[in-house]
Scaffold this motif. Sequence first.
Motif, mmCIF file in Angstrom:
data_model
loop_
_atom_site.group_PDB
_atom_site.id
_atom_site.type_symbol
_atom_site.label_atom_id
_atom_site.label_comp_id
_atom_site.label_asym_id
_atom_site.label_seq_id
_atom_site.Cartn_x
_atom_site.Cartn_y
_atom_site.Cartn_z
ATOM 1 N N ASP A 240 0.945 -1.204 -0.267
ATOM 2 C CA ASP A 240 -0.094 0.578 0.050
ATOM 3 C C ASP A 240 0.876 1.665 0.321
ATOM 4 N N ASN A 242 0.048 3.704 -0.005
ATOM 5 C CA ASN A 242 -0.366 5.187 0.756
ATOM 6 C C ASN A 242 0.505 5.166 2.706
ATOM 7 N N GLN B 174 2.790 12.666 -1.901
ATOM 8 C CA GLN B 174 1.675 12.158 -2.618
ATOM 9 C C GLN B 174 2.162 13.221 -4.343
ATOM 10 N N LYS B 178 3.071 10.308 -7.073
ATOM 11 C CA LYS B 178 2.787 10.218 -8.686
ATOM 12 C C LYS B 178 3.852 10.191 -9.185
ATOM 13 N N TYR B 182 2.697 5.708 -8.372
ATOM 14 C CA TYR B 182 1.540 5.280 -7.513
ATOM 15 C C TYR B 182 0.834 6.658 -6.617
ATOM 16 N N ASP B 183 -0.787 6.714 -7.139
ATOM 17 C CA ASP B 183 -1.711 7.438 -6.591
ATOM 18 C C ASP B 183 -1.773 8.012 -5.314
ATOM 19 N N LEU B 184 -2.010 8.714 -4.305
ATOM 20 C CA LEU B 184 -1.876 8.090 -2.687
ATOM 21 C C LEU B 184 -3.645 9.312 -2.508
ATOM 22 N N ASP B 185 -3.676 8.123 -1.499
ATOM 23 C CA ASP B 185 -5.312 8.344 -1.107
ATOM 24 C C ASP B 185 -4.714 8.759 0.825
ATOM 25 N N PRO B 186 -4.883 11.196 0.130
ATOM 26 C CA PRO B 186 -4.158 11.742 1.510
ATOM 27 C C PRO B 186 -4.469 11.295 3.010
ATOM 28 N N ILE B 187 -6.662 11.091 2.613
ATOM 29 C CA ILE B 187 -6.788 10.631 4.603
ATOM 30 C C ILE B 187 -6.595 9.008 4.727
ATOM 31 N N LYS B 188 -6.562 8.193 3.452
ATOM 32 C CA LYS B 188 -5.502 6.816 4.140
ATOM 33 C C LYS B 188 -3.886 7.006 4.895
#
Lengths: 305, 229
Positions: A240, A242, B174, B178, B182-188
């Motif tokens: 992941d 993130n 992020q 990018k 890879y795309d990042l989900d800020p909340i996660k």
Amino acid sequence: MKNNFMEVIYFICGFVCFYIVYKTATDKNHKSKVGTIIFWLMLGIIMAFGKYIPPKAVGVLILIMSGAAMSKQVKPGNSPLAPAEYRKKMSDKLGYKIFIPAFTIGVTAIVFAIFLPKLGALVGLGIGTILAAVILMTMTKDSPKSVMNEGQRLLDAVGPLSTLPQLLASLGAIFTAAGVGEVIAGGVQKIVPEGNVFVGIVIYAVGMVLFTMIMGNAFAAFSVITVGIGVPFVLKYGLDPNVVGMLALTCGYCGTLMTPMAANFNIVPVAILEMKDKYGVIKKQVPIAIIMLVVQIFLMYFMAR
Amino acid sequence: MIKLIGVLIIVVGFALKLDAIGIVIIAGVVTGLVSGISFPQILDILGKTFVANRYMSIFLMLLPVIGILEKNGLKETAGKFIAKIKNATPGKVIMSYGVARTFLAAFDISFGGVAGFVRPVVYPMAVGSIESRGKKISEEDAETIKAMSAGMENVAWFFGQVLFLGGAGLLLVQGTLKGAGYDLDPIKAVKAEIPVAIIAILVASIYYGIIDKKIMKKYPDKKAKSEVK
């Protein structure tokens, strides 16, 4: 708008430096007039007018300023702290009111950060400082001159170290322009076997720590180490991003906690708090940083898969 | 490989405790020159970055105000305030600050760092908690308390600010990811940092708590039995 405010704040910073120049020049008993004057004059010019001077010329001024610092010719003057009796008397007289200006600085910064995000906490910090000074002068009847004298007393104690954070940022920029990061990442790729995700995570995390310690800046380390190690050794295996990305950055922060290169966090506070041991702050951070590095390696391994 | 000479200069320079400013300047100039950057270009980078980072020196205007606060008995008053809190110790003062600092950092709110808050408020309160017991603090212990105050400041700020959506750290991660596809989900991403931040503050509090216990053994509370208010 924000930039205009910041230029005013930087001008005041420069003015404080010029005041130290003036005090040093008129101090008959100063031990090292020339070096001290050169240092604070150069810093004052760069702080106050840096934006309007060609960068190459600023570079020359920086070299002159650093030369004065390197030759140990920048020394504090003779302004003692107010005697204990005076401080006790003022404490009895003012009472808790003294906390009003003390908190004004931080509170104004917070208010600006929340309600005036376009101006931001830095502008708030500057305006809060001016407010605090005004409140203090009305409360204590201290003159602007004695405010400046107190500034000289504290800044003399901090001395040339105050410029180290900015010099390190410049060093980072030169490293980036020279491509130092690519060389290191390339070297690691030759040594480390690919394929084991846990080993990959350890190398990525430790790489972040070590490179941050060398550069003094986790942000600079992150872009280099992520491209050089993080992607080929960890992210490629479907973890992941993130979790891996963010935790890699905070692994870098563990490096920040352990290096004198992160001067604004570890060395300047030593000077501001007038500590004896240059590495005193770092020593009290190393155990925390090492524990957090281990914790984060395992968190990355278990949370990202 | 020759480009790494700057890294070598830094490591050796700091190990030999040479002048920090000298090490940095020499490392920068040498690295630039061996990498084919001309001297005027080096001056250009040096000047540009230094001016762009002037915000790091904002304490130049802060310190005069801190000085005048100290002249007017700030530390002495902080000591009186702490004296009213039962059983305050430097460790407890520093821990409370750490928790508040982390929480506010998650909203990207700064108190003003070591110059703006630790020296004028946190450190005087920490020392005051001992001096209010009628004891003079030893120089060695004062040094330790200073180091812990600055350490807590750093730990709380570093691990707290990554909880802020849109913070500089998150944006950097992020952007870098990018670029690598890879795309990042800020909340996660922020959620992943919550356990890290909590553990960081716990670790710092426990470590400083242990040191605090050791220090406090030297300063037993005289007034404990005859508590007035």
